[in-house]
Scaffold this motif. Structure first.
Motif: not given
Length: 715
Positions: A230-235, A246-249
């Protein structure tokens, strides 16, 4: 026989200390995850308080309010029957940790502190947090009373442990731990952990997203497993842009990847994967299994809960590896920041010179207008509400980017007697093509008034160099023009809407690129100074690529002329009506060279001597060592002379790892002894040594050649 699990990860637009907004976005993401069938939901790093709290982490209020939000989450019906993983600061034994709190059905399962902290570039985590250094060790953490009242727990496990559910085992990483050479997922995978989760606060830099994707995939390529990021978005209230993605592997392949840049505050990504794929993948890696048989075990927190829905058949479609995404044009990266600024202001004003830099800034705003219209067309009500608030019209719905651009964007060409008709035409045509409200004005009267005041007081009138003036006079006359443009930009930003009968004011945009800032090729407190500089962290090379992208995708044909024109400040008199001043001639170096200097100075940590040593190899086909020495010395001399300008650099989106942004990203001094006497002497000595050795070699080669000729004749 398959054993499928559905996991969810997300990208949230969290803001520092916006506890109400952050809570609402967290709850919304959980609700979406449950609707998609997920039994585990992952969220970004420090999402409860916002990642960018900086020195607010020292305040007890930040810890208190984070626990108050956690209590609300524990009580919410939305968080029942799904394992929730949230990020927040936690104080344990009077030490502050960056933690993930994992809970299920009103009970906290584990508080997992971050073990490897990010402390380079724009990261300062060691300033506020302490890493948990006791691997595979847990302690009892005494919960605050407000949490005890909700959970009925007095103590919970705190430390480096993994979760053991009825059907699988989950292990946690936090952001930097993925990037470290001794990442926890390596040992956890050997100990039987099948699902790795990473709560991240990774900000965007050009070309960094590809590295992050490769790291996630490589985390499970050798050892097998499912990796959820998961990752933050925006400033988040700062100069950085957290780009989501965000990603799933699974087993080294990306099975699901979220958008990298989006105006949506909440984006939830799910994937249904088969645990048996992990087990069969690992079964045939004998080297992995041999290492696993000798690994030290992790403490396991047993969870009476299953992530899988069935033991016999695959009840959901399985996610297959998705194609790798190519890098996305950087214009989209600033649009979220732009849209937030737009929502709290009436729009933007840009001094548009007709050159490449200001044109790139204009195209970024135009790209934002495209994204806003697209988001509204896709049903984003939050964006529509913000647009209507800016437009003061509850019925307004933008459909055409050019029309919307005309409402929120004012461009202004500030001509002087030194401006050419070519730049005037380019600015006018670009404004027409993007639809901005365009103003033409002349600054000569203001400039002459300022110079007149000086002449009256001092009894002397400065002249340009071409009219017999010296360097100081020439530079002062250029700077007056540049600074007058700043005054006029702010005057028109404050009053141009008023004059048109429209409420509100405008934010002033700057347009100095990262290479010019590095060299100091800008006037302090001129129109490079603004409220925000969208391109302040972007190189000239990347700006050129971006304009080419806009030319091809937005059909802005004027950009073809702008791309072919030499960059110029147009602050010195014209020669027969034509521009005689160019940026690269003024700087004494090319933009391509500046980019190389910047990367070596910041990323490669090179001082003058080591930069010279690297460049005589890198540029051996195009420059002699003496020419390289001259270029390096000139760069460091001008860099140190102008470094003080970085103390007042306009806030800019951070996009390049050699940004000279003072006291935030680049912590070098701003006052230097500009002679660099010792360093330059070392360079000169090396040049002399190289030339001496080259002469010896040429002499020996010449004699050898003569001897060969003589022997041939004798034969």
């Amino acid at each position: 026989m398959g054993r499928t699990v559905t996991v969810a990860t997300c990208a949230l637009n969290q803001w520092a200390l916006d506890f109400d907004g952050n809570l609402a976005r967290i709850l919304k993401s959980i609700e979406i995850a449950k609707q998609k069938g997920a039994r585990y939901r992952l969220r970004p790093e420090l999402e409860i308080c916002g990642y960018g709290c900086s020195d607010h982490y020292y305040e007890s209020d930040t810890l208190l309010h984070s626990f108050q939000v956690l209590a609300k989450l524990l009580e919410s019906p939305a968080t029942q029957d799904i394992i929730c993983d949230v990020g927040m600061p936690v104080m344990h034994k009077n030490v502050r940790y960056n933690c993930r709190v994992i809970f299920l059905n009103k009970r906290i399962l584990l508080i997992r502190p971050k073990m490897i902290l990010a402390n380079a570039g724009n990261y300062r985590e060691l300033r506020w947090f302490t890493p948990w250094s006791r691997t595979r060790h847990v302690e009892e953490y005494f919960l605050p009373r407000m949490i005890q009242e909700v959970t009925g727990q007095e103590y919970v496990s705190f430390g480096d442990a993994v979760l053991s559910t009825k059907d699988t085992c989950l292990g946690s990483e936090i952001c930097e731990e993925l990037w470290a050479p001794n990442s926890p997922h390596i040992e956890m995978g050997l100990d039987g952990v099948e699902i790795f989760t990473n709560s991240s606060g990774s900000y965007h830099v050009l070309r960094k997203a590809h590295t992050r994707v490769e790291l996630v995939n490589s985390a499970t390529a050798k050892n097998g497993g499912i990796y959820v990021l998961a990752n933050q978005k925006g400033c988040d209230g700062d100069r950085l842009y957290y780009d989501g993605c965000a990603m799933i592997s699974v087993n080294g392949d990306t099975v699901s990847q979220g958008s990298q840049f989006s105006l949506d505050d909440v984006e939830v990504l799910t994937a249904t994967v088969d645990l048996e794929d992990v087990r069969s993948y690992r079964a045939e890696i004998s080297s992995r299994n041999l290492a696993a048989s000798k690994v030290n075990p992790y403490p396991r927190v047993k969870v009476n809960f299953a992530l899988s829905s069935s033991d016999d058949i695959l009840s959901f479609p399985i996610c297959l590896p998705s194609p790798r995404k190519d890098k996305i044009c950087f214009c989209k990266k600033t649009c979220h920041n732009f849209f937030f600024l737009l929502a709290v202001k009436g729009g933007f004003l840009l001094p548009l010179s007709g050159g490449m830099d200001s044109s790139a800034t204009a195209c970024i705003v135009y790209s934002m207008c495209h994204q806003v219209c697209l988001a509204i067309m896709n049903g984003n009500q939050d964006v529509l509400d913000d647009v209507r608030r800016v437009a003061n019209d509850e019925t307004y719905t933008p459909k055409d980017p050019r029309e919307f651009c005309g409402r929120v964007f004012t461009t202004c060409y500030m001509a002087s007697e030194n401006s050419s008709q070519e730049t005037h035409n380019r600015a006018k045509l670009l404004a027409e093509q993007i639809g901005s409200y365009h103003i033409n004005l002349n600054i000569d009267r203001a400039v002459k008034a300022i110079i007149g005041i000086f002449s009256v007081v001092m009894g002397k009138s400065p002249r340009f160099h071409v009219h017999g003036g010296n360097h100081r006079e020439n530079l002062a006359l250029q700077n007056v023009q540049a600074r007058i443009r700043l005054v006029l930009a702010y005057l028109f930003a404050q009053l141009s809407l008023w004059a048109r009968g429209i409420p509100g004011g405008l934010l002033v945009l700057g347009s100095a690129n990262v290479d010019e800032s590095l060299r100091g090729y800008l006037t302090k407190y001129d129109c490079s100074s603004a409220d925000i500089n969208p391109i302040g962290g972007i190189s000239k090379t990347d700006l050129r690529s971006f304009l080419q992208y806009c030319l091809e995708n937005f059909q802005l044909t004027t950009l073809r002329i702008i791309l072919s024109a030499p960059p110029t400040a147009e602050l010195e008199p014209l020669t027969h009506g034509q521009v005689s001043q160019t940026d690269e001639a003024d700087m004494g170096m090319t933009y391509a060279e500046l980019s190389v200097f910047g990367k070596l100075r910041k990323i490669a940590k090179a001082g003058p001597y080591s930069m010279f040593c690297k460049l005589i190899t890198l540029w051996r086909e195009i420059c002699t060592p003496r020419q390289v020495a001259s270029k390096v010395k000139h760069f460091f001399r001008m860099y140190s002379v102008n470094r003080h300008k970085m103390t007042v650099l306009t806030p800019a989106y951070h996009a390049e790892d050699y940004s000279p942004d003072d006291n935030r990203f680049d912590l070098r001094p701003f006052l230097y002894n500009t002679t660099w006497s010792w360093q330059f002497r070392c360079i000169d000595n090396q040049v002399s040594r190289n030339e001496f050795l080259f002469g010896i070699k040429a002499y020996v080669m010449g004699r050898t050649h003569s001897q060969c000729v003589f022997r041939d004749k004798m034969r």
